[in-house]
Design an enzyme around this catalytic site. Sequence first.
Site, PDB file in Angstrom:
ATOM      1  N   GLY A 128       0.802  -1.232   0.000  1.00 34.52           N
ATOM      2  CA  GLY A 128       0.000   0.000   0.000  1.00 34.52           C
ATOM      3  C   GLY A 128       0.830   1.276   0.000  1.00 34.52           C
ATOM      4  O   GLY A 128       0.323   2.349   0.348  1.00 34.52           O
ATOM      5  N   LYS A 178       4.246  17.056  -5.349  1.00 36.48           N
ATOM      6  CA  LYS A 178       4.437  17.458  -3.948  1.00 36.48           C
ATOM      7  C   LYS A 178       5.320  18.702  -3.841  1.00 36.48           C
ATOM      8  O   LYS A 178       5.016  19.629  -3.087  1.00 36.48           O
ATOM      9  CB  LYS A 178       5.054  16.306  -3.147  1.00 36.48           C
ATOM     10  CG  LYS A 178       4.077  15.152  -2.941  1.00 36.48           C
ATOM     11  CD  LYS A 178       4.748  14.002  -2.224  1.00 36.48           C
ATOM     12  CE  LYS A 178       3.776  12.842  -2.052  1.00 36.48           C
ATOM     13  NZ  LYS A 178       4.407  11.652  -1.517  1.00 36.48           N
TER      14      LYS A 178
END
Length: 813
Positions: free
Chosen positions: A662, A680
């Site tokens: 994940g 980001k």
Amino acid sequence: MHVLKFGGTSVGSVENITKVIQILEDYKKSQPVICVVSAVGGITDKLLKAGHLAQTKDESYLSEYKTIKDIHLNILSRLIPNVDKAVLDKLNTKLDNLKSLLDGIYLINELSPKTSDKLVSFGELLSSYIITETMKSKGIDVVRKNTQELIITNDNFTKAEVNYNTTYKNIQEYFSNSTQGVTILPGFVSKSQQGEITTLGRGGSDFTAALVASALEADTLEIWTDVSGMYTANPKLVKQAYPIKKLSYQEAMELSHFGAKVLYPPTVQPVLDKNIPIVIKNTMEPDADGTYIAHEQTNNLTVRGISNINDISLLTLEGSGMVGIPGFSKRLFEVLANYKINVVFITQASSEHSICFGVNKADANQAKEKIDQAFEYEITQHKINPIVIETDLSIVALIGDNMKSHQGISGKMFSTLGKNNINVRAIAQGASEKNISAVISEHDVKKALNTLHEVFFEVKTKQLNVFITGVGNVGERLVEQIKQQKKYLKDNLKINLRVIGLSNSRQMVFDEDGISLKNWKAVLSTGETASLEGFFKTAKAMNLRNSIFVDVTANKDVANLYANYLKESIAVVACNKIACSDTFDKYNQLKYLSRKYNAPFLFETNVGAGLPVIDTLNNLIASGDKVTSIQAVLSGSLNFVFNNFNDTTKFHDVVKQAQAEGYTEPDPRIDLSGVDVARKILILARESGTVMELEDITNDSFLTKANLESDSVDDFYKTLIDDDAHFQKLFAQADEKGSKLKYVAEFNEGKAKVGLKEIPQGHPFYNLEGKDNIVMFYTQRYKEQPMIIKGAGAGADVTASGLFADIIRIGND
Ligand code: ADP
Ligand code: ASP
Ligand code: MG
């Protein structure tokens, strides 16, 4: 002597009438009791409906009549199982008379105010008869007196005005000759001097009781109803409202005038004159204290209650011809008085250029017609404009005797309304400052009452209403964390966090009282078909205060709806990066909407998952610092990959593992291509105050051409196997120099770049483990030694806790 009045619900069922009789018996032990009763709950409305149907030649008036008849016969037969024939016959005769009246209305298809009063008077006459006979059947010393023989009014049908002298004399005379333990009186009904049946206005049984109490100088006037007193706000609209222990007559009067239906407004005056206290009690909970109303109550509280009146229309008379000319308002209000139009609210701008006043919706058109007629000359001369009507409005009022001696209450009231995007159409503050009222859209009333109540009466807790879209990996953890922390938040931070809406890609559910999180998955599985637009529309329609939309998807369509949410003053919390890394214009527009509509837009998890990166950056800037450079390892997934990849592993297997655990986006190419890191650093650059687009960021990809050109996730994985030698080479080159591979993002002098770098030993990035992130801010204050934030930068739990922190930030605001 005590005078008690029981309202519609109190005499609305066999069970409640039995309670009423019990209460009367208890009182009677110590002194004589006078009991005023309303019609059985809902009967007055049913009588009016039957009358209206008959008047419009609709034969269904007969079935409405049958319902009224059955309700009364049923109550009587259950209260007195073996009822005397004479009692039953008398009730049937009364019901027959009612039927004849309705037939008459049907025949002539006319329902004048005079006939209407005749019609509605049956309600109280029937209920008082049934209660009296029931008490007699139990052997109680009781008599019934028809108040129409005592209360004398003018012939202003449907809301007649009382002739106090005659009325008081009649009441005093009657009771001076009475030795009865209990006297039952029908409320609401009266007679004119000419002997016609009149009534005292809807809700008027309270007033009947006040007249009797005042005439006889009773010890107290008790109003028994279906709630335990006068509440801080209408308990049907504000769940957190609570009964007010003590009120002054003035406060009670203001609250009732401004909509607290529990007390009919004219009730206060007759008892105030004689200094008789009013006690409001609950028939269903006789032991509850209720509300005590008397002269000046000493307390330090400022706002005592909040009330509301719906169905208000606002009329504005405007024009330059009004300025400085005396007599305009006099003429205006004379017209209204002549047509008996009640004005509930007035404001006049100090420029005298306009007068704005509120009336009941039902009176608005007539008011406009008559005023336009009265000012016809000025209107044709263009000195003033014809009346403008605005409808579907409500008045919300704060009430309290002590408000005058405290500054800032109206400021707090209006900023609270403003924060929740409730538009205030007009404001009035009486010179006595016992009340501050605002006219708002009827649609916003529940929200306004609840927010104001929270601010003025629950100061300690703040309710947050959360709507979560996307309950996959991260979303699920978020809901679990909320479930676990709910009690802690309430007890320690005084935040009442409720999940109102939940949606995954298939289903969505809503619950205005908060979804039970115990078995939220099962609840969600029974939900309606999910739709992004439908989710937004429901959140908007619910119109709850402090609403927060939480986006836990990576979906562009969801991001496209943020503007809609913000425009409704619904805060947005997102871990989805798409909106903030879209074009600068779109990002900037959302920031603008957030400011304009007072709705926070928070996206801390866009960079560094649960790490407080953006919050720290915002705090630096807010305190006057300036960012000069940012160096960062921002991809938890790339860090995981390069920390686990070496000459004994295959690049493909490490990426697969990262995805399985994940740490990557659903499409790992977004991480490996560097796009995610570029987004980001873009967001950090923008939050540092730089105008930048994603294309402005230099991205030297370490992937091969085949990797970059793969057209599916599966295909991409295949190319990773094929090109394993390329990755082994990258590793070997760094390893030879004793360096480690890190994917680094840099922002320097307004420019940003992302790429794989060989990091030598000793560098702060060198020892970055597992999926950790690190951000170094060089600023004017942190020149030599950067401000460093380091920690787990990926994973469902930390991302969920980052979202949670944003939600709490809004709660602490
Ligand atoms: P009754 O039939 O007993 O006269 P009403 O229906 O006239 O009762 O008045 C009681 C109702 O008033 C309550 O059930 C409540 O819904 C409504 N109400 C509105 N505002 C308030 C308030 N501030 N406090 C208590 N009740 C209120
Ligand atoms: N029955 C009347 C009404 O419903 C009067 C009252 O209940 O006070 O308005
Ligand atoms: Mg009432």
